[in-house]
Design a protein around this motif. Structure first.
Motif, PDB file in Angstrom:
ATOM      1  N   PRO A 142      -2.687  -3.454   6.704  1.00  0.00           N
ATOM      2  CA  PRO A 142      -1.687  -3.094   5.694  1.00  0.00           C
ATOM      3  C   PRO A 142      -1.863  -3.986   4.588  1.00  0.00           C
ATOM      4  CG  PRO A 142      -0.562  -4.171   7.621  1.00  0.00           C
ATOM      5  CD  PRO A 142      -2.042  -3.848   7.950  1.00  0.00           C
ATOM      6  N   GLN A 143      -1.378  -3.528   3.375  1.00  0.00           N
ATOM      7  CA  GLN A 143      -1.299  -4.559   2.165  1.00  0.00           C
ATOM      8  C   GLN A 143       0.288  -4.406   2.156  1.00  0.00           C
ATOM      9  OE1 GLN A 143      -3.512  -3.239  -1.207  1.00  0.00           O
ATOM     10  NE2 GLN A 143      -5.495  -3.445   0.136  1.00  0.00           N
ATOM     11  N   GLY A 144       0.908  -5.671   1.925  1.00  0.00           N
ATOM     12  CA  GLY A 144       2.245  -5.615   1.758  1.00  0.00           C
ATOM     13  C   GLY A 144       2.810  -6.349   0.528  1.00  0.00           C
ATOM     14  N   PHE A 145       3.833  -5.784  -0.262  1.00  0.00           N
ATOM     15  CA  PHE A 145       4.509  -6.293  -1.435  1.00  0.00           C
ATOM     16  C   PHE A 145       6.031  -6.078  -1.267  1.00  0.00           C
ATOM     17  CE2 PHE A 145       0.403  -4.541  -1.891  1.00  0.00           C
ATOM     18  CZ  PHE A 145      -0.420  -5.445  -2.542  1.00  0.00           C
ATOM     19  N   THR A 146       6.697  -6.921  -2.166  1.00  0.00           N
ATOM     20  CA  THR A 146       7.967  -6.799  -2.259  1.00  0.00           C
ATOM     21  C   THR A 146       8.397  -5.621  -2.877  1.00  0.00           C
ATOM     22  OG1 THR A 146       7.732  -8.380  -4.121  1.00  0.00           O
ATOM     23  CG2 THR A 146       8.299  -9.293  -2.213  1.00  0.00           C
ATOM     24  N   ALA A 147       9.377  -4.845  -2.613  1.00  0.00           N
ATOM     25  CA  ALA A 147       9.454  -3.380  -2.569  1.00  0.00           C
ATOM     26  C   ALA A 147      10.090  -3.212  -4.119  1.00  0.00           C
ATOM     27  CB  ALA A 147      10.732  -2.838  -1.651  1.00  0.00           C
TER      28      ALA A 147
END
Length: 250
Positions: A169-174
């Motif tokens: 998964p690639q994750g980022f602040t929403a």
């Protein structure tokens, strides 16, 4: 007496709107059986016991909504998964999922969004936690592994330097992710992956690398299903034993 507020969680988006034609099957590859379960369900298993992950959005083609709901009812009963219709491209499918999550993001219930290829069933639970934690600290996180010994396209000579194979998964602040995708929509931009839109429209976000896993393979060809089943067998069919830090998963 008022209880403690519930901390925000990391939403999980599973991208499953492709065709998977290279597997040689007419069926979308994420709906193919893998060790008694459908390919995408293994990711639901890996994240099922993590209270920090949720809600889950499964993005599928319009003609596969009923099939997805049937699999969820049979293989993941009780799991709260929202099924949404994707677009004609990966970027469009991601934007569909982000829009589904907008109310939860605006209400502060979701602070990080993890976007994952549903065709990567063996990521293991720790990778999702690692990416979510890194995204909270830095703004963005992408897992990857060094790829030694790659060859040039125009010959058999080994390429000089170091290459990194990007995983999900690639994750980022929403909130930054929403802003980037809104800007991309206004500009008519479509990125090749989630990080591309962030890099272009939210340059203030630092995207850090998180160590990936050798078991985090993507089901692309028919033989990948055999490899995935062998990896599951080695872990006694317990997906929690796969991924970074697990035996054979580093």
């Amino acid at each position: 007496m008022t209880g403690q507020p519930t901390p925000p969680r990391a939403a999980l988006v599973l991208l499953a709107a492709g065709t998977g034609s290279r597997t040689g099957h007419r069926t979308n590859k994420v709906f193919l059986p893998l060790a008694g379960r459908r390919v995408f369900v293994w990711t639901l298993d890996a994240t099922a016991h993590d209270p920090g992950i949720g809600p889950v959005v499964l993005v599928v083609r319009a003609d596969e909504v009923e099939a997805a709901q049937a699999v969820l009812a049979r293989e993941a009963p009780g799991r709260d998964v929202r099924v949404v219709v994707g677009g004609a491209s990966r970027h469009a499918s991601e934007w569909s999922a982000v829009q589904e999550l907008l109310p939860s993001i605006e209400q502060g219930e979701v602070d990080v969004v993890l976007i994952h290829d549903a065709a990567r069933p063996l990521s293991g639970p720790r990778l999702f936690r690692d990416v979510a934690d890194a995204a909270r600290r830095h703004g963005g996180a992408v897992p990857g592994r060094r790829q030694p010994g790659l060859l040039h396209r125009d010959g058999l000579a080994v390429r000089a330097g170091e290459a990194v194979g990007v995983q999900t998964p690639q994750g980022f602040t929403a909130r930054e992710l929403v802003g980037a995708y809104r800007a991309a929509a206004e500009a008519g931009f479509e990125g090749s992956d989630t990080a591309a839109s962030i890099e272009r429209f939210a340059p203030q976000v630092r995207i850090c690398n998180v160590p990936g896993s050798s078991t985090n393979i993507k089901i692309t060809y028919a033989e990948d299903l055999f490899l995935a089943e062998a990896l599951l067998a080695r872990s006694s069919f317990d997906v929690r034993r796969l991924g970074p830090g697990a035996a054979g998963g580093s």
